[in-house]
Design a protein around this motif. Structure first.
Motif, PDB file in Angstrom:
ATOM      1  N   ALA A   1       0.483   3.829   0.128  1.00 48.53           N
ATOM      2  CA  ALA A   1       1.405   4.680   0.872  1.00 48.53           C
ATOM      3  C   ALA A   1       2.839   4.455   0.406  1.00 48.53           C
ATOM      4  O   ALA A   1       3.624   5.410   0.300  1.00 48.53           O
ATOM      5  CB  ALA A   1       1.280   4.406   2.363  1.00 48.53           C
TER       6      ALA A   1
ATOM      7  N   THR B   1       4.696  11.468   3.632  1.00 46.64           N
ATOM      8  CA  THR B   1       4.526  10.103   3.120  1.00 46.64           C
ATOM      9  C   THR B   1       5.064   9.045   4.073  1.00 46.64           C
ATOM     10  O   THR B   1       4.473   7.962   4.190  1.00 46.64           O
ATOM     11  CB  THR B   1       5.189   9.954   1.741  1.00 46.64           C
ATOM     12  OG1 THR B   1       6.588  10.278   1.835  1.00 46.64           O
ATOM     13  CG2 THR B   1       4.532  10.886   0.731  1.00 46.64           C
TER      14      THR B   1
ATOM     15  N   PHE C   1      -7.694  12.334   0.946  1.00 51.20           N
ATOM     16  CA  PHE C   1      -6.914  12.690   2.132  1.00 51.20           C
ATOM     17  C   PHE C   1      -7.564  13.811   2.941  1.00 51.20           C
ATOM     18  O   PHE C   1      -7.072  14.160   4.018  1.00 51.20           O
ATOM     19  CB  PHE C   1      -5.487  13.090   1.731  1.00 51.20           C
ATOM     20  CG  PHE C   1      -4.624  11.921   1.328  1.00 51.20           C
ATOM     21  CD1 PHE C   1      -3.745  11.345   2.235  1.00 51.20           C
ATOM     22  CD2 PHE C   1      -4.702  11.389   0.057  1.00 51.20           C
ATOM     23  CE1 PHE C   1      -2.956  10.263   1.877  1.00 51.20           C
ATOM     24  CE2 PHE C   1      -3.923  10.310  -0.318  1.00 51.20           C
ATOM     25  CZ  PHE C   1      -3.044   9.736   0.591  1.00 51.20           C
TER      26      PHE C   1
ATOM     27  N   TYR D   1       2.579   8.690   6.820  1.00 53.28           N
ATOM     28  CA  TYR D   1       1.409   7.986   6.295  1.00 53.28           C
ATOM     29  C   TYR D   1       1.681   6.491   6.187  1.00 53.28           C
ATOM     30  O   TYR D   1       0.873   5.649   6.633  1.00 53.28           O
ATOM     31  CB  TYR D   1       1.033   8.569   4.942  1.00 53.28           C
ATOM     32  CG  TYR D   1      -0.119   7.882   4.257  1.00 53.28           C
ATOM     33  CD1 TYR D   1      -1.266   7.504   4.956  1.00 53.28           C
ATOM     34  CD2 TYR D   1      -0.073   7.621   2.889  1.00 53.28           C
ATOM     35  CE1 TYR D   1      -2.335   6.882   4.314  1.00 53.28           C
ATOM     36  CE2 TYR D   1      -1.138   7.001   2.243  1.00 53.28           C
ATOM     37  CZ  TYR D   1      -2.256   6.636   2.954  1.00 53.28           C
ATOM     38  OH  TYR D   1      -3.306   6.014   2.318  1.00 53.28           O
TER      39      TYR D   1
ATOM     40  N   ILE E   1       1.234  15.834   2.305  1.00 54.44           N
ATOM     41  CA  ILE E   1       1.242  14.475   2.851  1.00 54.44           C
ATOM     42  C   ILE E   1       2.663  14.137   3.260  1.00 54.44           C
ATOM     43  O   ILE E   1       3.585  14.159   2.436  1.00 54.44           O
ATOM     44  CB  ILE E   1       0.744  13.449   1.824  1.00 54.44           C
ATOM     45  CG1 ILE E   1      -0.670  13.784   1.364  1.00 54.44           C
ATOM     46  CG2 ILE E   1       0.788  12.035   2.417  1.00 54.44           C
ATOM     47  CD1 ILE E   1      -1.147  12.919   0.203  1.00 54.44           C
TER      48      ILE E   1
ATOM     49  N   MET F   1      -3.842  10.259   8.084  1.00 53.36           N
ATOM     50  CA  MET F   1      -3.231   9.876   6.809  1.00 53.36           C
ATOM     51  C   MET F   1      -1.987  10.701   6.503  1.00 53.36           C
ATOM     52  O   MET F   1      -1.556  10.795   5.347  1.00 53.36           O
ATOM     53  CB  MET F   1      -4.258   9.995   5.691  1.00 53.36           C
ATOM     54  CG  MET F   1      -5.457   9.066   5.881  1.00 53.36           C
ATOM     55  SD  MET F   1      -6.732   9.230   4.602  1.00 53.36           S
ATOM     56  CE  MET F   1      -5.967   8.368   3.227  1.00 53.36           C
ATOM     57  N   GLY F   2      -1.419  11.305   7.529  1.00 52.07           N
ATOM     58  CA  GLY F   2      -0.133  11.980   7.365  1.00 52.07           C
ATOM     59  C   GLY F   2      -0.212  13.371   6.780  1.00 52.07           C
ATOM     60  O   GLY F   2       0.825  13.935   6.396  1.00 52.07           O
TER      61      GLY F   2
END
Length: 462
Positions: free
Chosen positions: A303, A249, A341, A252, A247, A193-194
């Motif tokens: 996302a 993004t 996450f 993701y 994250i 999920m990054g």
């Protein structure tokens, strides 16, 4: 006949001893002394020599003033408590030294384990370390130190620790495989999920502090403030590691787009097969993958929303300290919005890998748990289950000992404190508040850290 000498130690001598002591830890270091001084606490290095060799040592702190003065040794002294002669000699002379500093009492919290248990808090069959070290208790109390008891629950200096032994683990793959299946999944999920981990410097401590503050407000514990963490970073230098999880993004969104595209192709293929010859198995598979596609599209939409917020979003943070003997996990925080996450699990994995496995340190200390293993509704259940997921063991420490040095003043202060507490309509039962009504220890050491900075739940620590 042994020749033991109690003495003050130089900074260099104390540092050399603490670096090699069996139970050397971040509290018994010259860095800890520097941090205490920044907070206005007087510190001294003392120890015992046998001949010319240092065989025991302590960072001694003096708190308060006047009749409220007391001395304390956190996670120490560094001493072999199974050596009765050394233990009683050191503690007797340490008490006399503290009395000369006008201390009303002396508090210590030895770091030597009382017993070692498995992750569920049960004795380990066939392991002598699981047998209670009652000789240690006897040796300490022989020096007129009163034992505070085998308590459960959170304390300023945790009596219960969760530890992972990394002996024999030499690669990232071996490390991940050593976790429970659920925790392995959490780490992989975070990556997919990054989520990425990086260490920050002084110029970005505001990021760490803001996450800590948000967590403190959510979990209702005292926030130390950004200045405290700056002082910590200055005192511990390269030994302190502030890690944040962010994250990415764009990564993701790209991953979610790829997932959605792959599922769309799979559903299209199933549509084509059903058009030729529909079977129950094909229809069941089609329904399943269609649901997966809908979920992937939803995550892709989420996302895209995150991309609009920025390229990188900080979502969790932790502070670690490395010692020659171990790496200890002290403070942490996370943002509730980004809990799905699983950033907390990835931070732990990266810390173990980078700070332990790659540096040849075999002991990873998760620090405090509450010692309650049989109550699913206990305050610390979420912390325990999170740490258990990494597969480790439990160390039960002996706890706090106190020697009253000025009994008349001590009794008077206890009486005054009791009267004030009654008038205030409450009882302050903190074990270190016997003299002043507040805990000077909690003002300078980790009291909530690894228990308070995580949302409650099986997949995260607090």
């Amino acid at each position: 006949m042994r020749v033991l000498t109690f003495t003050e130690l130089s900074r260099d001598d104390f540092e050399a001893f603490s670096e090699r002591a069996a139970h050397g830890n971040f509290q018994q270091t010259v860095m800890a002394a520097d941090l205490r001084k920044r907070n206005g606490t007087a510190t001294r290095f003392v120890g015992v020599r046998e001949g010319t060799e240092i065989v025991a040592a302590a960072l001694l702190e003096t708190h308060g003033s006047g009749p409220a003065t007391f001395c304390a040794v956190h996670d120490g002294p560094l001493c072999d408590y199974d050596d009765r002669e050394l233990t009683t000699f050191f503690l007797d002379h340490l008490a006399a030294y503290a009395k000369r500093l006008h201390a009303v009492h002396l508090d210590i919290t030895p770091e030597q384990p009382y017993r070692v248990l498995n992750a569920e808090g049960e004795p380990i069959a066939g392991d002598p370390a699981s047998d209670p070290d009652n000789a240690m208790i006897a040796n300490i109390t022989a020096a007129h130190m009163a034992h505070g008891g085998f308590t459960r629950g959170y304390t300023a200096v945790p009596r219960w620790r969760f530890v992972k032994d990394l002996t024999g683990i030499a690669s990232a793959e071996q490390l991940l495989a050593s976790f429970s299946k659920r925790t392995q999944w959490s780490v992989k999920r975070a990556r997919s999920m990054g989520v990425c981990i990086r260490q920050i410097g002084m110029d970005e401590l505001h990021i760490f502090s803001s996450i800590e503050q948000a967590t403190a407000e959510r979990r209702h514990f005292a926030y130390r403030g950004e200045e405290y963490f700056r002082q910590f970073a200055q005192a511990y230098g390269e030994r302190a590691h502030f890690l944040i999880a962010e994250i990415d993004t764009h990564a993701y969104a790209s991953a979610m787009q790829q997932k959605a595209d792959d599922l769309q192709r799979l559903v299209d293929d199933l549509d084509a097969k059903i058009a030729v010859h529909e079977t129950t198995k094909l229809r069941r598979r089609h329904n399943e993958e269609s649901n997966n596609l809908a979920a992937a599209r939803k995550r892709l939409d989420e996302a895209r929303v995150l991309v609009a917020r920025g390229e990188r979003i900080p979502v969790a943070a932790s502070l670690f300290v490395d010692m020659p003997q171990e790496v200890v996990y002290l403070f942490s925080g996370s943002l509730e919005e980004y809990k799905p996450f699983y950033a907390s699990a990835l931070i732990q994995y990266e810390a173990m890998l980078r700070l332990c496995v790659e540096q040849g340190i075999a002991r990873y200390n998760f620090y405090g748990i509450d010692g309650v293993f049989d109550d699913p509704n206990s305050e610390g259940r979420g912390v325990l289950e999170f740490k258990q997921g990494f597969n480790g063991y439990v160390e039960e420490l002996p706890g706090e000992f106190m020697r009253v040095l000025r009994p008349a003043i001590y009794r008077l202060e206890q009486f005054v404190h009791t009267v004030r507490s009654r008038k205030a309509g409450r009882w302050h039962r903190h074990p270190h508040a016997r003299i002043t009504g507040t805990c000077a220890r909690c003002a300078t050491t980790n009291s909530s850290s690894s228990r308070s900075a995580w949302p409650k739940g099986a997949s995260s620590s607090r």
